[in-house]
Design an enzyme around this catalytic site. Structure first.
Site, PDB file in Angstrom:
ATOM      1  N   PHE A  64      -7.678   7.447  23.489  1.00  0.00           N
ATOM      2  CA  PHE A  64      -8.172   8.192  24.838  1.00  0.00           C
ATOM      3  C   PHE A  64      -7.959   9.355  24.619  1.00  0.00           C
ATOM      4  CE2 PHE A  64      -9.443   5.425  28.038  1.00  0.00           C
ATOM      5  CZ  PHE A  64      -8.783   4.141  27.558  1.00  0.00           C
ATOM      6  N   GLY A  67      -9.156  15.590  28.413  1.00  0.00           N
ATOM      7  CA  GLY A  67      -8.853  17.071  28.476  1.00  0.00           C
ATOM      8  C   GLY A  67      -8.533  17.782  27.168  1.00  0.00           C
ATOM      9  N   TYR A  69      -6.684  17.185  25.149  1.00  0.00           N
ATOM     10  CA  TYR A  69      -6.042  16.167  24.204  1.00  0.00           C
ATOM     11  C   TYR A  69      -6.896  16.188  22.787  1.00  0.00           C
ATOM     12  CZ  TYR A  69      -1.322  14.786  25.637  1.00  0.00           C
ATOM     13  OH  TYR A  69      -0.379  15.220  25.678  1.00  0.00           O
ATOM     14  N   ASP A 154      -2.511   5.575  20.812  1.00  0.00           N
ATOM     15  CA  ASP A 154      -2.316   7.299  20.896  1.00  0.00           C
ATOM     16  C   ASP A 154      -3.141   7.702  20.242  1.00  0.00           C
ATOM     17  OD1 ASP A 154      -0.884   6.978  23.444  1.00  0.00           O
ATOM     18  OD2 ASP A 154       0.459   8.489  23.335  1.00  0.00           O
ATOM     19  N   ASP A 156      -2.847  11.331  19.639  1.00  0.00           N
ATOM     20  CA  ASP A 156      -1.456  12.829  19.545  1.00  0.00           C
ATOM     21  C   ASP A 156      -0.934  12.145  17.345  1.00  0.00           C
ATOM     22  OD1 ASP A 156      -0.290  11.364  21.387  1.00  0.00           O
ATOM     23  OD2 ASP A 156       1.248  12.535  21.841  1.00  0.00           O
ATOM     24  N   HIS A 176       9.460   1.019  19.943  1.00  0.00           N
ATOM     25  CA  HIS A 176       9.775   2.570  20.440  1.00  0.00           C
ATOM     26  C   HIS A 176      10.239   3.219  19.391  1.00  0.00           C
ATOM     27  CE1 HIS A 176       9.295   6.618  22.391  1.00  0.00           C
ATOM     28  NE2 HIS A 176       8.617   5.840  23.526  1.00  0.00           N
ATOM     29  N   PRO A 177      10.295   4.509  18.749  1.00  0.00           N
ATOM     30  CA  PRO A 177      10.833   4.920  17.505  1.00  0.00           C
ATOM     31  C   PRO A 177      12.180   5.989  18.232  1.00  0.00           C
ATOM     32  CG  PRO A 177       8.904   6.539  18.085  1.00  0.00           C
ATOM     33  CD  PRO A 177       8.601   4.961  19.282  1.00  0.00           C
ATOM     34  N   GLU A 246       3.496   2.104  30.699  1.00  0.00           N
ATOM     35  CA  GLU A 246       4.579   0.981  28.941  1.00  0.00           C
ATOM     36  C   GLU A 246       5.442   0.776  29.798  1.00  0.00           C
ATOM     37  OE1 GLU A 246       5.830   4.276  25.885  1.00  0.00           O
ATOM     38  OE2 GLU A 246       7.341   4.351  26.653  1.00  0.00           O
TER      39      GLU A 246
HETATM   40  C1  2GW Z   1      -2.177  15.371  29.944  1.00  0.00           C
HETATM   41  C2  2GW Z   1      -0.395  15.753  30.612  1.00  0.00           C
HETATM   42  C3  2GW Z   1       0.108  14.466  30.321  1.00  0.00           C
HETATM   43  C4  2GW Z   1      -0.148  12.808  29.518  1.00  0.00           C
HETATM   44  C5  2GW Z   1      -0.872  13.230  29.317  1.00  0.00           C
HETATM   45  C6  2GW Z   1      -1.538  13.474  29.125  1.00  0.00           C
HETATM   46  C7  2GW Z   1      -3.295  13.145  28.887  1.00  0.00           C
HETATM   47  C8  2GW Z   1      -3.552  11.746  28.167  1.00  0.00           C
HETATM   48  C9  2GW Z   1      -3.747  14.002  28.809  1.00  0.00           C
HETATM   49  O1  2GW Z   1      -4.237  15.375  28.993  1.00  0.00           O
HETATM   50  N1  2GW Z   1      -5.172  13.383  27.830  1.00  0.00           N
HETATM   51  C10 2GW Z   1      -5.525  12.067  27.169  1.00  0.00           C
HETATM   52  O2  2GW Z   1      -6.469  11.891  26.778  1.00  0.00           O
HETATM   53  N2  2GW Z   1      -4.243  11.607  27.559  1.00  0.00           N
HETATM   54  C11 2GW Z   1      -4.055  10.115  26.339  1.00  0.00           C
HETATM   55  O3  2GW Z   1      -2.982   9.557  27.134  1.00  0.00           O
HETATM   56  C12 2GW Z   1      -4.247  10.502  24.970  1.00  0.00           C
HETATM   57  O4  2GW Z   1      -4.791   9.538  24.024  1.00  0.00           O
HETATM   58  C13 2GW Z   1      -2.277  10.852  24.801  1.00  0.00           C
HETATM   59  O5  2GW Z   1      -2.111  10.429  23.749  1.00  0.00           O
HETATM   60  C14 2GW Z   1      -2.202   9.118  26.030  1.00  0.00           C
HETATM   61  C15 2GW Z   1      -0.777   9.001  26.698  1.00  0.00           C
HETATM   62  O6  2GW Z   1      -0.360  10.773  26.448  1.00  0.00           O
HETATM   63  P1  2GW Z   1       1.175  11.477  25.568  1.00  0.00           P
HETATM   64  O7  2GW Z   1       0.443  11.227  24.176  1.00  0.00           O
HETATM   65  O8  2GW Z   1       0.936  12.834  26.062  1.00  0.00           O
HETATM   66  O9  2GW Z   1       1.456  10.349  26.185  1.00  0.00           O
HETATM   67  P2  2GW Z   1       3.524  10.312  25.318  1.00  0.00           P
HETATM   68  O10 2GW Z   1       3.061  10.347  23.568  1.00  0.00           O
HETATM   69  O11 2GW Z   1       4.530  11.796  25.152  1.00  0.00           O
HETATM   70  O12 2GW Z   1       4.345   8.837  26.115  1.00  0.00           O
HETATM   71  C16 2GW Z   1       3.997   7.900  25.862  1.00  0.00           C
HETATM   72  O13 2GW Z   1       4.646   7.703  28.128  1.00  0.00           O
HETATM   73  C17 2GW Z   1       2.994   7.423  27.852  1.00  0.00           C
HETATM   74  C18 2GW Z   1       3.401   6.555  29.550  1.00  0.00           C
HETATM   75  O14 2GW Z   1       2.907   7.496  30.395  1.00  0.00           O
HETATM   76  C19 2GW Z   1       2.494   6.462  27.408  1.00  0.00           C
HETATM   77  O15 2GW Z   1       3.164   5.235  27.293  1.00  0.00           O
HETATM   78  C20 2GW Z   1       1.844   7.408  25.918  1.00  0.00           C
HETATM   79  O16 2GW Z   1       1.080   5.645  25.311  1.00  0.00           O
HETATM   80  C21 2GW Z   1       3.642   6.726  25.019  1.00  0.00           C
HETATM   81  O17 2GW Z   1       3.807   7.103  24.082  1.00  0.00           O
HETATM   82 MN    MN Z   2       1.874  10.329  22.704  1.00  0.00          MN
END
Ligand code: 2GW
Ligand code: MN
Length: 296
Positions: A64, A67, A69, A154, A156, A176-177, A246
């Protein structure tokens, strides 16, 4: 299509005799329910490829990029082309609100990108949680027919080293790391009994990350459907689990044990430096400026 996962014996392939007493002694490579935990030096990549390549598998991966990302997508795809399931048929399913900004990346033969338009939801909790429902829908509409395995990731993150067919199995969870070396009492499971993701104290195997789960398409379908239903049930009760999908993923994998588990090599975090137990880092979450990527 070959949907049969039996391991044929590869003929004429030379490899080291499997040992029964030697092996890695510094890590646990099998769970108490006898599922492998995959670490470097617990498998022979040449042998693994020789087993899986003749099966002509299609591996779907969902990612995904909504925005801001979208900026992570190019590195994810370019590094995946170097390290993710190399020489396999890979279908990248990209979910984005910005179709025109999906980068053009050179793909190896047999690999394809599918782009799906999705709305940009306002709350970040909803963006990450809504993935369960969208993955459920894409499996129903397309992947049941077109893929054997599906891995949900994810965006990122970047690949650095082989992330290959040794990860293929019925139902696969990722440690999870941040939690791999902690006790279950420190896991950030949902602790309120009112939530369908509730895990009582004294239970729990691993803390699985929401950023990677996968397996056979029909198994991942059951997982995403259950998580989606439980997210909806909680919403109807006015409760949101501590870590959204999660938390629900952790509930599901506690009561539906994964058949294979990936060590933190398969999803590390650049924040954590490098740990001694890890001989390689295959994929890592990149350092990001949270405040900046998360503001609207
Ligand atoms: C925007 C604001 C805050 C958090 C996420 C986003 C966001 C996420 C976004 O604006 N656009 C988007 O495409 N994403 C998708 O969701 C993108 O693929 C991203 O990698 C994924 C998860 O968000 P992310 O990477 O910010 O989360 P993490 O890595 O900090 O957190 C972990 O915990 C999350 C719990 O909600 C999820 O389970 C995630 O998979 C985990 O890695
Ligand atoms: Mn992430």
């Amino acid at each position: 299509r070959d949907r049969n996962c039996d391991l044929d014996s590869p003929k004429g392939l030379l490899y080291k005799q499997p040992g029964i007493t030697l092996g890695r002694c510094d890590v646990v490579a099998v769970t108490p329910w006898s599922a492998p935990i995959v670490w470097e030096e617990t498998f022979d990549p040449v042998l693994v490829d020789a087993i899986y390549k003749p099966k002509n598998l299609t591996i779907a991966t969902t990612v995904f990029a909504i925005g801001k990302y979208i900026r992570f997508l190019r590195d994810f795809l370019e590094t995946a082309e170097k390290h993710f399931m190399v020489d396999f048929k890979v279908h990248y399913h990209i979910f984005t609100d910005q179709l025109q900004d999906v980068p053009a990346v050179d793909l190896a033969a047999g690999r394809k990108i599918f782009v799906h338009q999705v709305p940009k939801l306002k709350r970040w909790q909803d963006i990450s949680a809504s993935r369960m429902q969208m993955i459920q829908t894409i499996i129903e509409e397309q992947l049941y027919r077109e893929a054997d395995y599906i891995y949900c990731q994810d965006v990122d993150a970047k690949f650095h080293f082989r992330w290959g067919a040794e990860t293929l199995d019925r139902l696969v969870g990722q440690i999870h790391p941040w939690f791999y070396d902690l006790g279950r009492d420190q896991f950030t499971y949902e602790r309120r009994p009112e939530s369908t993701a509730y895990i009582p104290p004294g239970e729990g195997d691993f803390y699985y990350i929401g950023a990677m789960f996968g397996g056979r398409v029909e198994e991942v379908y059951k997982l995403v459907k259950s998580c989606h239903e439980n997210l909806e049930a909680d919403k109807a009760n006015g409760i949101e689990a501590a870590w959204q999908e999660e938390s629900h993923l952790n509930w599901y994998l506690l009561y539906n044990k994964p058949s294979k588990i990936l060590s933190p090599e398969y999803l590390w975090d650049d924040l954590r430096g490098k740990a001694n137990v890890m001989k390689v880092v295959r994929l890592s979450h990149i350092l990001k400026n949270y405040a900046e990527v998360r503001e609207n």
